[in-house]
Design an enzyme around this catalytic site. Structure first.
Site, mmCIF file in Angstrom:
data_model
loop_
_atom_site.group_PDB
_atom_site.id
_atom_site.type_symbol
_atom_site.label_atom_id
_atom_site.label_comp_id
_atom_site.label_asym_id
_atom_site.label_seq_id
_atom_site.Cartn_x
_atom_site.Cartn_y
_atom_site.Cartn_z
ATOM 1 N N HIS A 17 -35.221 42.059 14.327
ATOM 2 C CA HIS A 17 -36.333 41.236 14.850
ATOM 3 C C HIS A 17 -36.946 40.404 13.717
ATOM 4 O O HIS A 17 -37.228 39.216 13.887
ATOM 5 C CB HIS A 17 -37.453 42.119 15.406
ATOM 6 C CG HIS A 17 -37.105 42.902 16.635
ATOM 7 N ND1 HIS A 17 -37.314 44.250 16.739
ATOM 8 C CD2 HIS A 17 -36.590 42.504 17.840
ATOM 9 C CE1 HIS A 17 -36.955 44.670 17.947
ATOM 10 N NE2 HIS A 17 -36.497 43.632 18.624
ATOM 11 N N LYS A 41 -40.685 49.660 31.718
ATOM 12 C CA LYS A 41 -39.875 50.563 30.877
ATOM 13 C C LYS A 41 -40.741 51.595 30.170
ATOM 14 O O LYS A 41 -41.851 51.281 29.720
ATOM 15 C CB LYS A 41 -39.138 49.746 29.799
ATOM 16 C CG LYS A 41 -37.746 49.288 30.193
ATOM 17 C CD LYS A 41 -36.910 49.039 28.949
ATOM 18 C CE LYS A 41 -36.463 47.604 28.808
ATOM 19 N NZ LYS A 41 -35.869 47.275 27.536
ATOM 20 N N ARG A 90 -27.408 38.635 19.784
ATOM 21 C CA ARG A 90 -26.469 39.423 18.960
ATOM 22 C C ARG A 90 -25.040 39.274 19.418
ATOM 23 O O ARG A 90 -24.121 39.440 18.626
ATOM 24 C CB ARG A 90 -26.845 40.912 19.040
ATOM 25 C CG ARG A 90 -28.108 41.283 18.326
ATOM 26 C CD ARG A 90 -28.555 42.657 18.713
ATOM 27 N NE ARG A 90 -28.874 42.681 20.138
ATOM 28 C CZ ARG A 90 -29.680 43.557 20.728
ATOM 29 N NH1 ARG A 90 -30.225 44.516 20.022
ATOM 30 N NH2 ARG A 90 -29.932 43.494 22.004
ATOM 31 N N SER A 127 -33.601 48.230 19.059
ATOM 32 C CA SER A 127 -34.642 49.266 19.067
ATOM 33 C C SER A 127 -34.133 50.511 19.777
ATOM 34 O O SER A 127 -34.403 51.635 19.345
ATOM 35 C CB SER A 127 -35.896 48.746 19.770
ATOM 36 O OG SER A 127 -36.421 47.642 19.093
#
Ligand code: PNS
Length: 159
Positions: A17, A41, A90, A127
């Site tokens: 990040h 979440k 990514r 994460s």
């Protein structure tokens, strides 16, 4: 003033990040790191904790500010006068997922999304994986800032 919003859940913030935020801070006059505070979440860290960790992590960048947001990202961008959203990608999987969100956001208010390819050093870092590896006793010290590592250790060793 060219202002960008860099949104995410940041549960917790990783070096991946921070790489994207740092690079965005060179492209825009101001970057607002927007921490989604109220999503469905289950989170390991509270919104306050995530905001604190990010604020500490970006302290060296004078043109980066951190804020919580709730509701639509496009509304937050409008409130902040941001012309762009910045997202790190990514992999092809990320692109597919992010494209739909970018197109929806453009449809809603015309805000554009700028994709930055993640630096290869961090392309495997998320994460979720950091939390899983840390939970199982693996070493994630190279993947997150030191204060985040401390908080991870404290949270995961708790009852
Ligand atoms: O780190 P994440 O989980 O990928 O972050 C996702 C986030 C917070 C960027 C995304 O869920 C979001 O933009 N939420 C705000 C609600 C919203 O605007 N939804 C419509 C997206 S097209």
């Amino acid at each position: 003033m060219r202002r960008a919003v860099c949104p995410g859940s940041f549960d917790p913030v990783t070096h991946g990040h921070l790489d994207v935020i740092t690079r965005a801070s060179r492209l825009f006059d101001e970057v607002v790191v927007a921490v989604g505070v109220n999503q469905s979440k289950q989170r390991l860290f509270s919104a306050e904790e995530r905001l604190e960790m990010l604020t500490e992590a970006v302290a060296a960048h004078p043109n980066v500010v951190v804020a919580g947001f709730d509701g639509l990202l496009t509304d937050f961008c409008r409130e902040r006068g941001a012309q762009a959203v910045v997202k790190g990608v990514r992999s092809g999987g990320d692109v597919e997922y992010e494209f739909a969100m970018a197109q929806m956001n453009a449809h809603l208010t015309g805000v554009d999304t700028v994709f930055l390819p993640t630096a290869p050093t961090w392309s495997f870092v998320s994460s979720s994986l950091v939390k899983e590896v840390a939970r199982l006793g693996g070493d994630v010290s190279a993947l997150v800032p030191a204060p985040v590592l401390d908080r991870l250790a404290a949270r995961l060793s708790g009852p």
